[in-house]
Write a protein that holds these residues in place. Structure first.
Motif, short mmCIF file in Angstrom:
data_model
loop_
_atom_site.label_atom_id
_atom_site.label_comp_id
_atom_site.label_asym_id
_atom_site.label_seq_id
_atom_site.Cartn_x
_atom_site.Cartn_y
_atom_site.Cartn_z
N ALA A 11 49.46 16.61 10.43
CA ALA A 11 48.24 16.14 9.78
C ALA A 11 48.44 16.00 8.27
CB ALA A 11 47.08 17.09 10.08
N ALA A 12 49.14 16.95 7.68
CA ALA A 12 49.35 16.94 6.23
C ALA A 12 50.18 15.74 5.79
CB ALA A 12 50.04 18.24 5.79
N VAL A 13 51.23 15.43 6.52
CA VAL A 13 52.12 14.33 6.10
C VAL A 13 51.68 12.99 6.66
CG1 VAL A 13 54.07 15.89 5.82
CG2 VAL A 13 53.76 14.71 8.01
N GLY A 14 50.61 12.97 7.45
CA GLY A 14 50.04 11.70 7.91
C GLY A 14 50.83 11.00 8.99
N VAL A 15 51.55 11.75 9.80
CA VAL A 15 52.31 11.16 10.90
C VAL A 15 51.62 11.53 12.22
CG1 VAL A 15 54.54 11.08 12.09
CG2 VAL A 15 54.45 11.27 9.60
N PRO A 16 51.36 10.57 13.11
CA PRO A 16 50.65 10.88 14.35
C PRO A 16 51.44 11.81 15.26
CG PRO A 16 51.47 8.62 14.38
CD PRO A 16 51.68 9.13 12.99
N LEU A 17 50.73 12.77 15.84
CA LEU A 17 51.33 13.73 16.76
C LEU A 17 50.82 13.48 18.17
CD1 LEU A 17 52.79 16.39 17.58
CD2 LEU A 17 50.70 17.60 16.87
N VAL A 18 51.74 13.25 19.10
CA VAL A 18 51.43 13.18 20.52
C VAL A 18 51.72 14.56 21.08
CG1 VAL A 18 51.95 12.04 22.71
CG2 VAL A 18 52.07 10.74 20.56
N ALA A 19 50.68 15.28 21.47
CA ALA A 19 50.83 16.71 21.74
C ALA A 19 50.51 17.10 23.17
CB ALA A 19 49.96 17.52 20.78
N LEU A 20 51.41 17.86 23.74
CA LEU A 20 51.19 18.52 25.03
C LEU A 20 50.82 19.98 24.75
CD1 LEU A 20 54.37 17.25 26.89
CD2 LEU A 20 52.07 17.07 27.85
N PRO A 21 49.58 20.38 25.01
CA PRO A 21 49.22 21.79 24.77
C PRO A 21 50.00 22.70 25.72
CG PRO A 21 47.45 20.66 25.92
CD PRO A 21 48.44 19.61 25.54
N LEU A 22 50.61 23.73 25.17
CA LEU A 22 51.44 24.65 25.94
C LEU A 22 50.73 25.98 26.16
CD1 LEU A 22 54.72 23.86 23.99
CD2 LEU A 22 54.10 23.01 26.26
N ALA A 23 51.00 26.59 27.29
CA ALA A 23 50.34 27.85 27.64
C ALA A 23 50.83 28.98 26.74
CB ALA A 23 50.60 28.18 29.10
N ARG A 24 49.89 29.73 26.19
CA ARG A 24 50.20 30.90 25.38
C ARG A 24 49.26 32.03 25.75
NH1 ARG A 24 54.03 28.32 24.68
NH2 ARG A 24 55.01 27.60 22.73
N LEU A 25 49.72 33.26 25.59
CA LEU A 25 48.89 34.41 25.93
C LEU A 25 47.70 34.55 24.98
CD1 LEU A 25 48.50 36.89 27.73
CD2 LEU A 25 50.03 38.16 26.18
N TYR A 26 47.92 34.28 23.69
CA TYR A 26 46.87 34.50 22.70
C TYR A 26 46.40 33.21 22.02
CZ TYR A 26 48.39 39.35 23.19
OH TYR A 26 48.72 40.58 23.69
N ASP A 27 47.30 32.30 21.77
CA ASP A 27 46.97 31.07 21.05
C ASP A 27 46.32 30.06 21.99
OD1 ASP A 27 46.82 29.24 18.98
OD2 ASP A 27 48.86 28.51 19.26
N ARG A 28 45.28 29.36 21.50
CA ARG A 28 44.59 28.36 22.32
C ARG A 28 45.02 26.95 21.88
NH1 ARG A 28 38.30 29.72 22.23
NH2 ARG A 28 38.69 29.92 19.99
N GLN A 29 46.20 26.54 22.34
CA GLN A 29 46.69 25.22 21.96
C GLN A 29 45.79 24.12 22.52
OE1 GLN A 29 50.79 24.22 22.31
NE2 GLN A 29 51.51 26.07 21.29
N HIS A 30 45.15 24.36 23.66
CA HIS A 30 44.28 23.34 24.24
C HIS A 30 43.09 23.05 23.33
CE1 HIS A 30 42.37 27.15 25.51
NE2 HIS A 30 41.25 26.47 25.51
N LYS A 31 42.72 24.00 22.48
CA LYS A 31 41.63 23.80 21.53
C LYS A 31 42.11 23.05 20.30
CE LYS A 31 38.08 26.47 19.06
NZ LYS A 31 38.47 26.34 17.65
N ARG A 32 43.28 23.40 19.82
CA ARG A 32 43.83 22.78 18.61
C ARG A 32 44.31 21.35 18.87
NH1 ARG A 32 47.55 26.25 17.74
NH2 ARG A 32 46.27 27.78 16.64
N VAL A 33 44.63 21.03 20.12
CA VAL A 33 45.20 19.73 20.43
C VAL A 33 44.23 18.58 20.14
CG1 VAL A 33 44.45 19.48 22.85
CG2 VAL A 33 46.70 18.62 22.15
N SER A 34 42.96 18.89 19.98
CA SER A 34 41.97 17.85 19.68
C SER A 34 42.23 17.20 18.33
CB SER A 34 40.56 18.44 19.71
OG SER A 34 40.42 19.45 18.71
N ARG A 35 43.06 17.83 17.49
CA ARG A 35 43.38 17.27 16.18
C ARG A 35 44.54 16.27 16.25
NH1 ARG A 35 41.40 21.02 12.09
NH2 ARG A 35 40.47 22.85 13.06
N SER A 36 45.02 16.00 17.47
CA SER A 36 46.16 15.11 17.64
C SER A 36 45.85 14.13 18.79
CB SER A 36 47.41 15.92 17.95
OG SER A 36 47.24 16.64 19.17
N TYR A 37 46.87 13.40 19.24
CA TYR A 37 46.75 12.55 20.41
C TYR A 37 47.14 13.39 21.62
CZ TYR A 37 46.40 8.65 17.15
OH TYR A 37 45.99 7.80 16.14
#
Length: 331
Positions: free
Chosen positions: A259-285
């Motif tokens: 996001a900082a460098v302005g390059v599009p990210l195509v993201a696969l949210p990965l399973a984590r015990l504590y981190d909610r990547q599925h929530k953060r993935v909304s900031r990407s494709y």
């Protein structure tokens, strides 16, 4: 006499260590900074002027907790900064924090699974044991985000915009790409066990987009057929800034650096015990499988401007403000 900050940054990937380095490298102009880490990637990075207490990642759970406690009880420091886990990754801080009566304790509140917050009653624990909570750019919809006095900053980044290497230099000398090709960069910054997934993605992208330069950014050596596509460089944000499309997970560093460098990210949210990547993935494709990766990358390549005329990144590094806030709590 220069004061010392001790940063607790345990966690298996890049995120905790990189956040600690992002903060520490700014603070070392005014403070001595020491970082406790068990990241397997610690040996791959420049310590940015910080002293690393590096616990080998293969150390057993109980032994890791004991080493952390020994460092905390036998090191002289004037401020303790804890990243993400207020009780410690294994609960090893529970008995230590109440003993630190005269030492300011700061919690860095990255998004975390609310079930863990409830199970461990973290709200009352944080109020009792920490003088301040700083959110490094994760927004206000966080489990502890409504506690009194929470401080929000922009995301923490390990490089300021003006410090990034020239993109042409990165393309030619690090990524080994000429000026005419668009770059698809696969960021395998997660756990070592996920390298197989990202290697498969890299190979499929290489086959599907032969006109592009596909590279996989990872400290781990991939399979032989990908050796020519393999790149490792730290900090990775400099490689991200030179790419046209990034493919990766939805971890803290990957999402906010793209996001900082302005390059599009195509993201696969990965399973984590504590981190909610599925929530953060909304900031990407956000995508769910390899076919969606290929489709989305193709769409982005059609609209991406020529690689030889990339925009110059401009962004705010929240680590700078965080250093000032923490210094204020020392006074």
């Amino acid at each position: 006499m220069t004061k010392t900050w001790l940063i607790y940054a345990l966690g298996g990937g890049w995120g905790h260590l990189n956040r600690a380095l992002s903060l520490g490298r700014i603070a070392v102009n005014q403070r001595k900074v020491e970082i406790i880490t068990n990241s397997p990637y610690a040996k791959h990075i420049h310590n940015q002027g910080c002293l690393l207490h590096s616990i080998p990642h293969y150390t057993g759970f109980a032994a890791t907790c004991l080493q952390v406690q020994e460092i905390l009880l036998n090191t002289d420091y004037d401020c303790l900064i804890v990243d993400t886990f207020p009780r410690g990754l294994g609960g090893e801080l529970v008995d230590i924090l109440p003993r630190l009566h005269s030492i300011p304790r700061i919690l860095i509140h990255r998004d975390i699974n609310p079930r863990y917050v409830i199970e461990k009653d973290l709200r009352s624990f944080v109020v009792k044991n920490f003088q301040a909570v700083i959110v490094p750019g994760e927004g206000k919809d966080l489990p502890l985000g409504d506690l009194p006095g929470v401080i929000h900053t922009a995301p923490w980044l390990v490089r300021n915009a003006g410090e990034l290497l020239d993109k042409k230099t990165v393309r030619s000398h690090i990524l080994r790409v000429d000026d005419t090709q668009k770059i698809i960069l696969v960021c395998a910054a997660g756990q070592a066990s996920e390298l197989a997934l990202f290697s498969q993605l890299t190979l499929k992208l290489h086959q599907t987009f032969p006109e592009c330069a596909v590279r996989i950014l990872t400290p781990h050596s991939p399979q032989d057929e990908l050796k020519d596509l393999w790149v490792f460089h730290h900090p990775g944000i400099e490689c991200l800034a030179a790419a046209d499309v990034i493919v990766g997970g939805a971890g803290y560093n990957t999402v906010y650096e793209c996001a900082a460098v302005g390059v599009p990210l195509v993201a696969l949210p990965l399973a984590r015990l504590y981190d909610r990547q599925h929530k953060r993935v909304s900031r990407s494709y956000a995508v769910k499988n390899i076919q969606e990766v290929l489709t989305t990358v193709n769409q982005l390549l059609q609209t991406r401007q020529p690689a030889n005329k990339p925009p110059i990144p401009t962004y705010t590094n929240g680590a700078i403000a965080a250093v000032h806030h923490i210094i204020n709590y020392e006074l």
